[in-house]
Design a protein around this motif. Structure first.
Motif, short mmCIF file in Angstrom:
data_model
loop_
_atom_site.label_atom_id
_atom_site.label_comp_id
_atom_site.label_asym_id
_atom_site.label_seq_id
_atom_site.Cartn_x
_atom_site.Cartn_y
_atom_site.Cartn_z
N THR A 220 -4.15 57.66 14.05
CA THR A 220 -5.13 58.39 14.84
C THR A 220 -5.07 59.89 14.56
OG1 THR A 220 -4.87 56.76 16.62
CG2 THR A 220 -5.98 58.81 17.19
N MET A 221 -3.86 60.44 14.61
CA MET A 221 -3.71 61.90 14.44
C MET A 221 -3.99 62.33 13.00
SD MET A 221 -3.27 62.63 17.49
CE MET A 221 -3.30 64.39 17.16
N LEU A 222 -3.62 61.50 12.02
CA LEU A 222 -3.95 61.82 10.62
C LEU A 222 -5.47 61.89 10.44
CD1 LEU A 222 -1.43 59.70 8.49
CD2 LEU A 222 -1.47 62.18 8.75
N SER A 223 -6.17 60.97 11.09
CA SER A 223 -7.64 60.95 11.00
C SER A 223 -8.24 62.22 11.58
CB SER A 223 -8.19 59.73 11.75
OG SER A 223 -7.66 58.53 11.24
N ILE A 224 -7.78 62.60 12.79
CA ILE A 224 -8.34 63.77 13.48
C ILE A 224 -8.07 65.05 12.69
CG2 ILE A 224 -8.12 65.21 15.54
CD1 ILE A 224 -7.51 62.60 17.11
N ILE A 225 -6.83 65.23 12.25
CA ILE A 225 -6.46 66.48 11.57
C ILE A 225 -7.09 66.55 10.18
CG2 ILE A 225 -4.52 67.86 10.69
CD1 ILE A 225 -2.83 66.58 12.95
N THR A 226 -7.20 65.42 9.49
CA THR A 226 -7.85 65.41 8.17
C THR A 226 -9.31 65.86 8.28
OG1 THR A 226 -6.41 63.68 7.29
CG2 THR A 226 -8.56 63.95 6.23
N LEU A 227 -10.01 65.36 9.28
CA LEU A 227 -11.40 65.76 9.49
C LEU A 227 -11.50 67.26 9.76
CD1 LEU A 227 -14.38 65.02 9.77
CD2 LEU A 227 -13.94 64.46 12.17
N GLN A 228 -10.57 67.79 10.55
CA GLN A 228 -10.58 69.22 10.86
C GLN A 228 -10.27 70.08 9.62
OE1 GLN A 228 -7.61 69.34 13.93
NE2 GLN A 228 -9.10 69.12 15.57
N VAL A 229 -9.33 69.60 8.80
CA VAL A 229 -8.83 70.42 7.69
C VAL A 229 -9.80 70.44 6.50
CG1 VAL A 229 -7.00 70.63 5.95
CG2 VAL A 229 -6.41 70.22 8.34
N VAL A 230 -10.27 69.26 6.07
CA VAL A 230 -11.10 69.21 4.85
C VAL A 230 -12.58 69.00 5.14
CG1 VAL A 230 -9.19 68.37 3.43
CG2 VAL A 230 -10.76 66.72 4.46
N GLY A 231 -12.92 68.82 6.43
CA GLY A 231 -14.32 68.60 6.78
C GLY A 231 -15.23 69.69 6.28
N GLY A 232 -14.82 70.95 6.47
CA GLY A 232 -15.64 72.08 6.04
C GLY A 232 -15.92 72.07 4.55
N PHE A 233 -14.86 71.83 3.74
CA PHE A 233 -15.03 71.76 2.29
C PHE A 233 -15.99 70.62 1.91
CE2 PHE A 233 -10.50 73.25 2.71
CZ PHE A 233 -10.76 74.57 2.42
N TYR A 234 -15.76 69.47 2.55
CA TYR A 234 -16.52 68.26 2.20
C TYR A 234 -18.00 68.43 2.49
CZ TYR A 234 -17.82 63.31 2.04
OH TYR A 234 -18.43 62.11 1.74
#
Length: 399
Positions: A220-234
């Motif tokens: 769950t936490m890997l999903s949330i933080i991944t979206l926050q971290v690379v979402g902008g780039f993606y």
């Protein structure tokens, strides 16, 4: 009971705001200080490591000394740490200190913040476990999840609002909030006697029934933080956006996701029928659908729908793994297991930024694909173990 719940909610909310309020202003402050991005990464990462290490310690201490005492210590420590961090940052901006000494002091101060923040959610989660029945445990943990979600949404928003006055102003607020929360805790939360009076029995991550829920927490936490971290780039690469358009799109998306998470957990508090496994599995399905939408479509409206489904899925999984972990251990181990859950969140905060950005450099689809794989593996494991348990029960009945 209402005053306990509102106090616990506000305590966890303030702790999460204290964690999140730094993130939006760190990059510009680091550049104002003449430091590099590597220094920023070190300061934030070492703070997350301190969280992961100290969370189980605070959880076990709450079993021995009482939940309220640990929450009070946590807020006092947060206040002192934030004052030190803010004073160091102010001294750096005023050019009173600089160079290596500045970096070391910032790392120490951020590490102290990371050490004291997990005292609050660890003891608060254990307190909720103390005052709820087994059937109401998932609904109780939804309160913790809702506080986390609201802090996740409002923390950066509060930082952005006060940063309009000055970049350092969010840090002033970070120092004031723990004192306000401390007053609420002291007056509204009744002190409980320690659960045990001797050395608390150690909660081992691999003891029976616990690893699956910790794995669910990690996913769950890997999903949330991944979206926050690379979402902008993606999203910038997928939609060919400008920097300002990307910031606006990501802010709206994360807000949609955060609101969906809060509403989902609010409904869960009023409807305690669903049990941890059901919450995790249904949440995992919604999470996978949202990740598929991110991966296979290039459309801003579809992405906003995906953000909404992501928030609902995460909003179901969070109280699911918290309640499942709580129910997997004895009453005298509630503090210890709450600490382990908080530690998993800290570990995720260390792993996810490094892993997701590294994968993104290889291929922009890889971070979401790997997260989807982890969620699928977790769900399949949960189903397999449940099925195997039923087979074992039927075999015992036949015998």
């Amino acid at each position: 009971m209402f005053r306990i719940r509102i106090s616990i909610f506000l305590s966890v909310f303030v702790a999460m705001v204290g964690l999140m309020i730094i993130a939006p202003v760190m990059p510009p402050l680091i550049r104002e200080l003449g430091l590099s991005e590597i220094h920023s990464g070190l300061i934030i990462s070492l703070g997350s490591i301190a969280m992961a290490v100290m969370a189980p310690v605070w959880g076990r201490l709450s079993d021995l000394k009482g939940r309220k005492a640990v929450i009070v210590i946590g807020f006092l420590g947060m206040f002192v740490s934030y004052v030190l961090f803010t004073a160091t940052m102010y001294a750096g901006l005023s050019q009173v200190i600089s160079g290596g000494l500045l970096v070391v002091l910032l790392i120490v101060a951020r590490g102290l913040i990371g050490m004291f923040i997990p005292a609050v959610p660890s003891a608060a989660q254990a307190y909720i476990a103390d005052v709820t029945s087994e059937n109401g445990r998932a609904a109780g943990m939804a309160l913790i999840g809702a506080a986390n979600g609201m802090g996740l949404v409002l923390g950066p928003a509060i930082a952005a609002a006060f940063a309009l006055i000055g970049l350092i102003w969010p840090l002033y607020i970070g120092a004031v909030l723990p004192i306000v929360a401390l007053g609420i805790v002291c007056f509204l939360i009744p002190a409980q006697k320690p659960i045990i009076h001797e050395k608390p029995p150690k909660v081992k991550p691999f003891q029976k029934g616990l690893p699956l829920y910790l794995f669910a927490g990690l996913a769950t936490m890997l999903s949330i933080i991944t979206l926050q971290v690379v979402g902008g780039f993606y999203f910038q690469d997928q939609l060919s956006l400008t920097t300002k358009e990307t910031a606006r799109m990501l802010s709206v998306g994360l807000m949609i996701s955060g609101i969906a998470m809060i509403v989902t957990q609010g409904l869960q508090m009023k409807n305690p029928k669903w049990q941890p496994r059901s919450l995790i599995l249904f949440g995992a399905v919604l999470l996978l659908i949202s990740l598929a939408l991110f991966l296979f479509f290039i459309n801003v409206i579809v992405y906003y729908v995906a953000f909404f489904l992501f928030g609902v899925g995460a909003g179901l999984m969070m109280p699911g793994f918290m309640a499942g972990a709580s129910l997997a251990v004895a009453r005298e181990q509630q503090g210890g297991v709450a600490g382990l859950v908080a530690s998993v969140q800290g570990i995720s905060a260390v792993i996810a930024p490094i892993l997701s950005t590294s994968l993104y450099q290889l291929n922009k689809y890889l971070p979401f694909a790997v997260v989807a794989l982890v969620v699928m593996l977790m769900g399949a494991t949960l189903l397999f173990v449940k099925s195997r348990s039923k087979i074992n029960e039927n075999t015992m009945i036949d015998s």
